[in-house]
Every structure is written in C-alpha cells, then in structure tokens.
Design a protein around this motif. Sequence first.
Motif, PDB file in Angstrom:
ATOM      1  N   GLN A 120       1.861   3.089 -16.799  1.00 53.99           N
ATOM      2  CA  GLN A 120       2.412   2.002 -15.982  1.00 53.99           C
ATOM      3  C   GLN A 120       3.191   1.115 -16.934  1.00 53.99           C
ATOM      4  O   GLN A 120       2.602   0.493 -17.815  1.00 53.99           O
ATOM      5  N   GLU A 122       6.089  -1.129 -15.930  1.00 58.58           N
ATOM      6  CA  GLU A 122       6.519  -2.434 -15.445  1.00 58.58           C
ATOM      7  C   GLU A 122       5.332  -3.406 -15.549  1.00 58.58           C
ATOM      8  O   GLU A 122       4.222  -3.043 -15.180  1.00 58.58           O
ATOM      9  N   ALA A 255       1.972   0.656  -5.851  1.00 66.12           N
ATOM     10  CA  ALA A 255       2.684   1.830  -6.339  1.00 66.12           C
ATOM     11  C   ALA A 255       3.807   1.387  -7.267  1.00 66.12           C
ATOM     12  O   ALA A 255       4.113   0.189  -7.363  1.00 66.12           O
ATOM     13  N   GLU A 257       7.844   2.436  -8.831  1.00 73.53           N
ATOM     14  CA  GLU A 257       9.061   3.180  -8.501  1.00 73.53           C
ATOM     15  C   GLU A 257       9.698   3.930  -9.661  1.00 73.53           C
ATOM     16  O   GLU A 257      10.905   4.193  -9.637  1.00 73.53           O
ATOM     17  N   GLU A 291       8.994   2.151  -2.333  1.00 70.31           N
ATOM     18  CA  GLU A 291       9.228   2.751  -3.652  1.00 70.31           C
ATOM     19  C   GLU A 291      10.463   3.648  -3.623  1.00 70.31           C
ATOM     20  O   GLU A 291      11.254   3.663  -4.560  1.00 70.31           O
ATOM     21  N   GLU A 313      12.887  -6.941  -5.868  1.00 68.49           N
ATOM     22  CA  GLU A 313      11.710  -6.909  -5.004  1.00 68.49           C
ATOM     23  C   GLU A 313      11.967  -7.523  -3.626  1.00 68.49           C
ATOM     24  O   GLU A 313      11.581  -6.965  -2.606  1.00 68.49           O
ATOM     25  N   TYR A 369       4.384 -11.437 -10.036  1.00 66.11           N
ATOM     26  CA  TYR A 369       4.545 -10.445  -8.953  1.00 66.11           C
ATOM     27  C   TYR A 369       3.821 -11.010  -7.743  1.00 66.11           C
ATOM     28  O   TYR A 369       2.712 -10.609  -7.410  1.00 66.11           O
ATOM     29  N   TYR A 374       8.206 -11.573  -3.650  1.00 66.95           N
ATOM     30  CA  TYR A 374       8.352 -10.431  -2.743  1.00 66.95           C
ATOM     31  C   TYR A 374       8.693 -10.878  -1.319  1.00 66.95           C
ATOM     32  O   TYR A 374       9.762 -10.577  -0.799  1.00 66.95           O
TER      33      TYR A 374
HETATM   34  N1  TRP Z   1       7.493  -2.669  -8.944  1.00 70.12           N
HETATM   35  C1  TRP Z   1       6.343  -2.264  -8.193  1.00 70.12           C
HETATM   36  C2  TRP Z   1       6.681  -2.358  -6.713  1.00 70.12           C
HETATM   37  O1  TRP Z   1       7.074  -3.382  -6.240  1.00 70.12           O
HETATM   38  C3  TRP Z   1       5.114  -3.037  -8.412  1.00 70.12           C
HETATM   39  C4  TRP Z   1       4.602  -3.259  -9.777  1.00 70.12           C
HETATM   40  C5  TRP Z   1       4.988  -4.179 -10.662  1.00 70.12           C
HETATM   41  C6  TRP Z   1       3.467  -2.691 -10.332  1.00 70.12           C
HETATM   42  N2  TRP Z   1       4.167  -4.210 -11.745  1.00 70.12           N
HETATM   43  C7  TRP Z   1       3.223  -3.312 -11.567  1.00 70.12           C
HETATM   44  C8  TRP Z   1       2.619  -1.688  -9.899  1.00 70.12           C
HETATM   45  C9  TRP Z   1       2.125  -3.004 -12.340  1.00 70.12           C
HETATM   46  C10 TRP Z   1       1.540  -1.386 -10.680  1.00 70.12           C
HETATM   47  C11 TRP Z   1       1.283  -2.029 -11.881  1.00 70.12           C
HETATM   48  O2  TRP Z   1       6.601  -1.432  -6.009  1.00 70.12           O
END
Ligand code: TRP
Length: 850
Positions: A120, A122, A255, A257, A291, A313, A369, A374
């Motif tokens: 992972q 991001e 999830a 992407e 995604e 987002e 996040y 979002y």
């Molecule tokens: N970019 C992903 C989405 O919006 C979400 C995401 C961001 C993420 N950071 C993360 C998922 C860390 C898992 C772990 O779909």
Amino acid sequence: MTVRDTQTIFLADYQPPTFLVDHVALEFTLHPTATRVRSTVKFRKNPDSPVTDFFLHGENLNLLSAYINGVAVSPIMTDSGLTCDVPETPFIWQSEVEIDPSANTSLSGLYMSNGMFCTQCEAEGFRRITYYPDRPDVMAPFDVTIHSDLPYALSNGEPLGREGDTSRWQDPWPKPAYLFALVGGTFEIFSDHFTTASGKPVDLNIYVRDGDQDKCAFAMEALKISMAWDEQVYGREYDLSVFNIVAVDDFNMGAMENKGLNIFNSSAVLASAETALDANFERIEAIIAHEYFHNWTGNRITCRDWFQLSLKEGLTVFRDQQFSADVRGADVRRIEDVSALRGRQFREDNGPLAHPVRPESFVEINNFYTATIYEKGAELIRMLRILVGDAAYKTALDLYFDRHDGQACTIEDWLQVFTDTTEQDFSQFKLWYSQAGTPRVTVDESFSDGTYYLTLRQSTPATPGQADKRPMVIPVAMGLLNEDGSEAVPTQLLILTEESQSYSFDGLQGRPIPSLLRGFSAPVILQRSTTKAERLILLAFDTDMFNRYEASRELGRAVLIDMLCNTAAPDPSYSEALLQVLADETLDPAFRAICCALPSQDEVAQALVELGHTPDPVAIHDAHHKLSQHLAGSGLYVLRRLYKAHSVNGPYTPDAVSCGHRALANLALRYISLVDDAALATEQFAAADNMTLQMPALGNLVRTGHGDEAVQKFYSQWRHERLVIDKWFSLQVSSCDPTQAVAIATALLSHPDFTLKNPNRFRALIGALAMTPAAFHQPDGGAYDLVVDQLIALDDLNPQLCARITTVFETWKRYDSNRQAMMKAALLRIAAKPKLSRDTREMVSRLLQA
Ligand code: TRP
Ligand code: ZN
C-alpha cells in the motif's frame, strides 16, 4: 503541544521537484523477513527547479549499497531519507535495500497478510520500499522484476511473462510512486473479459484466497458495467491489456487504485447472497466503480501535491455517485449520499477537525483522507455542474482530460477548464476549496397581494484557524407548492453570492409552500422554521423526492426534540404520515424504506446542537425507542401487511428493485419486533436463506432481548467466514441494550477471533461500540475507557488506523460537562502514551486544541 512548529508541511511552501525521473526499474526478491529491493532510476535535473540538492525519501530501510553511474557512493543518511552529491548531467542511481515485510503491521509499504505479500503506497508508503522521490509530481514509467517461488507475483501494467521464479511487468504509463503495487501469493482467480469501445480486448482478473472464488461474480459484473459507463458518460477507455484486482484481508481502507492492479479490502469486493447484505453489494459496486474511475481521475491525471487530494478524490467520488445513481436509481442514491455527508462530513465540519477541501497545512497526510476531502469535495463538483449546466460540464471535462493527460495538477488547473469553457469567473466559487465549515442559510419570507417574498442569508461559522468567512456561491434549487400540494412554481435555480439576497414570485393564488434546496443542491444547513402543516404537505406532494424525504426527517426530528425538551408524548400525526407513505404502493419501496426510518440518533444530537441544546445520547436513544414503539403500536396492521407484500420470494438477487423490497420488509420487521415479542424475527431468522434476511432478524432478536441462542447459532454457522464474523462482532455491541454494551465488548475482546491486527475486526468491535451513541456515551464513561485502552494498544501496531478511529471523540465539545471532562481525560490519556505515533499525536492535538 508544538507538533505544528516542527513537522507541519505547508501548501505555500511547495517547490517543484529538484530532479525528474525518466525511468524506474525495480527488482524484488521476496522473502517474508528479508526482502531485497534493487532499484535503478534514471534521474535528470528539473529545469524548473532553482535548487540542486538531491534528496530521496526512505523509511525503515536497510541500505546495502548505492551507486551513481556505476560508481559506489556513501550517501548521508537523514531521519527521513538520504542525500548525496550528484552530477549535473542525467545520471543513473542504483541501490539495494533490505526490508522486513513480516514485521510491518502498519499496512503501509510492503507487508504480509495471510502469507501473501502486498503493498500500500498511497500516500507515502513507497518510501518504505526503496529510496525514491516519493511525491506525486514525480511521474515515471516503471519496469518490475519479481523473484519468488509463490505461484503468483503481480505488479502494475502489462505482464511480460514468467520464467521459473521470475515474473516481469512493465507499466508504460508514467505514474507517481504512490500508484506502485506488488502482490505475491497463492490465489484462485476469477476471470472475465472486456472489449473497449475502440475494440481493444482487456483481461479482467480478481485474485482471491481459495474458498472465496464463489464471492467474485458480483464485483466482476460491477467492473464491466463501470468500464462501459466511463466510456459512455465520460468518453474514457481503459488503457492496458489487463486489469487485475486482488482481495486482501488486512487493509486500512476500502481499496486502492494502483495502476492496472487495484488492491481491495476483501470486505469491499467479496460478496455472496449467503454472506453479504444488500448494503454490502451496493458498497462493493460503488467502490469497484470508484477505483476503476481513478484510472483517469487520479492516475492519468494525478495530483501535484497532497494538498490537491480532493482533485482526484472529490471528482472520483462524484463520478462514482453519478454511476450509482444511473445504475440503482437517482432519488434514493441522492438521499443516501446526503445522509452519509451529513452523518460524517457535517459532523467533521462542525467540530475541532474541520478543515478546508484543500487544506493549507498538515502534519500527517494520512489524517486528511477525510469526509471533507472526499464527500464535500464531491459536492463541490456537483455544484459546479449545476452552475454551468450539463453540456458545459461535459465540455469542461473533455478539456480537462485533453489538456492535462499525463500531468500532476492543482485545483487551479481544474477550475481553469471551467473558466475557459464558460468564460465565467470562478474566483468566488474557489472559496469552497479554502473555507472550512458548513454554511448556514437562513430564510425570511412574507406574502402579500399574490406575491411571495423570499430573503436568503448566508453565514459560515468560525472553524479552527479561520475566524471570518466570506460569502460563498450557493446554488439553491427551489420551487413553490400550493396549499393543495400542486405546483405553483416549478424548480428554478437561485444563485446566492452575497450575504443576503431577496427574491419575489408574483401572480400566486395564495400563500405558497416553498420547497428549498431541492436535490440538496448545496452542502449547507438550511434554517427555516417550517410548520408541521407545511412539512406534511411537502412530504405528501413535493415533486422533488429529496425534499419529501427531507420533510419526513424534519417532522421526525421535531417530534423527537419535542419529546426530549418538553417531555411531550409521541405525536400521532407523525406516525400517521409515515404509515401513509409506507402504504403508498405508487412509491418506490426503497424510497419508502429510507423515508420512513426515524432520523438517526446522531442526527437528532446534531439538530439539538444547532438549536443550542446539549444532547444527551441516552435520552435520545430512549425517545427514539419510545417513538418507534408508538409507531409500531399504531401501525401494526399496516406494517404486517407491508411485511407480507414486500417479502421477496425466489432466489436472492442484489438488484436495486429487490433490495428495495427487502429494505421495506426489514423496516416493517424492525417496528413489528418491538411489539410482537420478536416472534416474526424468530421466524425470519430460522427461515433466512440470505444474509439480508438473517442478519436484520438477528439484530431484532438482540435488540429485544431474545438473542442469546441465535447469537451462538449464528457464530457456529459462520465461524469460518471472516467477513460474517465481523458482522457478528458489530451486531452484538450495536444492537444490545446500551447499558450492557461495555460488558459485552469486554467479553468479546477476549474472544479467540478478536485481534488488534486486522482493521476490519478492530472496526467491527471497537468502531461499532464508538459509533453507537447511547453505548459510547453511557454516563459512567466506561466505553470511553475501553476504546482508549484499545487505541493505545493499536497505536504501536497501526498508527494510521489508530489516528482515524481516534476521531470518534470529535464531538466531545457537544456534551454536558461530565461527559466533556471524561472525553477530554480520555484524549489526554492517549496523548500521554509513550512513543505515540505522529499520526495519532496530530489527531489528538487537533481534537484538544479547539
Ligand atoms: N486512494 C484510495 C481511494 O480513494 C484510498 C486510500 C488512500 C487508501 N490511502 C490509502 C487505501 C491507504 C488504503 C490505504 O480509493
Ligand atoms: Zn479514491
């Protein structure tokens, strides 16, 4: 606390990258405790950068060797990476590091989940895999080689094949490091194909653990529908020959992407009739779409820096909302989206964690996040579309894709395509990105001589760091109804730009009933003292289904608030109105179900705060229960008929129509269970052949104190289905008598299936306790203590998840002084933990600062 002084990152400090990357080659030798990563990176000085310092991010890496143009170098190591002298001409950086995926419990970087390797990246996880400029404005094509004796080794882009233990992948599309992914493990594969509009074949695969193959069909169907939808609606085709999805049990969010290799929390992809609820199917469909849509809004066009996060987002959420509206019905989806927005984003925006859609500073990006980035971000796109119209929106989006493909962009770039398309000025609209807080719109009105006068005033309350707010652009869709419910003035758009604006509507036969903010055309709180009579007319006759729903909530809130503040009895006219909606067979069953559930307990608490009262969650729970019982008692006949009429016969299908019937039947069951000693719920539990029948039946049994045996039975039936066991944990603490919740949760903490290491399980037990208001806010503070104990234990393992769940305390200022003192003490106890992570420290300090 001085976190801000030392670690805060500011948007205003943005500098372009010093070096650009032309190509990356990565070579992995997978080993659970000692994975080797060799990287070969072609760097070139960025002509747009005035400085020459060479810096690579790196965290928890054991550097074995480093070379520049083939010559060994000894970089200077810093806290967050390394630096060294480099030539002025393009050069090749090579390094080898060793990492320990099995020791990685944070689920960021390369980690192990059930024997599989998984990444992972991001937002800033790539730096835990190798040294690299880990920032989204550095984009490069990646080649990946993986050595592993595991049956499958996957990465981004096109597969170049496998020879012996070596698999090779090539991603032709330049991408930032946060979109890198790697997976290795033993899988079963569920496969299908898609042919793009221009005739290119795409292999689709979902990789799952053995035993889960039978839970992939729905996600695969959703993927194909999403691919076709993005072609039809946005003109966007997929751009690789393969699209892979991997299901992982240990995952921090829904999830991710990653280009060509989406990684999903297994809860966001696996579903069968027996194990998943209708709501799970809906969520899976939306997340698969989300995604997938990121491939264009996020991957092909990415963010310049993490302050621009909502660029990808907000837009992608808006796109997945449009998609769900198209495939499942616009009215009900809009109601569900707004109810989620109010439940999570309004709560955030009206508390200590309020921040703009484009924040100006952060300590830990993972803490941003949020529902604001979002969901509020998606509302901004929706408003833009309302303001410019559908056709101009489409032209602007085409221009956006055309102009910025392959780039790392900003909110300014995004707004510029609207300016260029429409020649309108969006500088005032841009305040939506910089001003935090939910605007309040108040209404003044009068009527004389056939003319209705309407004055709308806007103001946005102060939020942390932002005392004074300027007026925003607020699109208010509205119409007028006559007293008999017929339409006096059809929907039109008022665009507020000033603090106060007045409108008049003449030629009316009598005093009209305004239907304001139709479709929830702006994310604001509308303050209007509507009478009960007006609400009843809107509920029965408004042409806008959102505002019918709204009228029902307002009625319900008013009744509950009257019960709470004036010890009033449940208002029979409210029950009557709901029963009328319930029995109206001309209305969509899904709409009736959502319209006739009582306002949530947190919604009532928010409404009380808005009115200047101090909410008592236990009293709200009791009033809620009393009102439900009243409704059940007075409507038993209608409810039983409804239950019969909408019980779905035949095999389970998760389509919107059958979901609607089940939602309505389950709503009826919920009320009936309050007055029939749970007889009908017992029947439904025994006969259930799908989870959407079984689980709500169990909820009713537990809620009415008849659940002990069924809870055990449910466990033995499902002990091998981890996603169902998550539900089993949640249900027990969220549906029990709230005074018992802490005792039940305490017992469940020592259940052999409980673990701090799995985020789904942690949320299922601790998250559920904290999100059940009457249980969390018991006056003895027992739940605060329990949650904090677990958060303190979690922080060492998984800071990102710990910080996120710490936000359950964001409402602490709402409550009475006893609860406030206990919640504050709870937060201080987290703050006092030795070696508290940066993630959690930032959250706790923001929560306490306000
Ligand atoms: N970019 C992903 C989405 O919006 C979400 C995401 C961001 C993420 N950071 C993360 C998922 C860390 C898992 C772990 O779909
Ligand atoms: Zn996303």
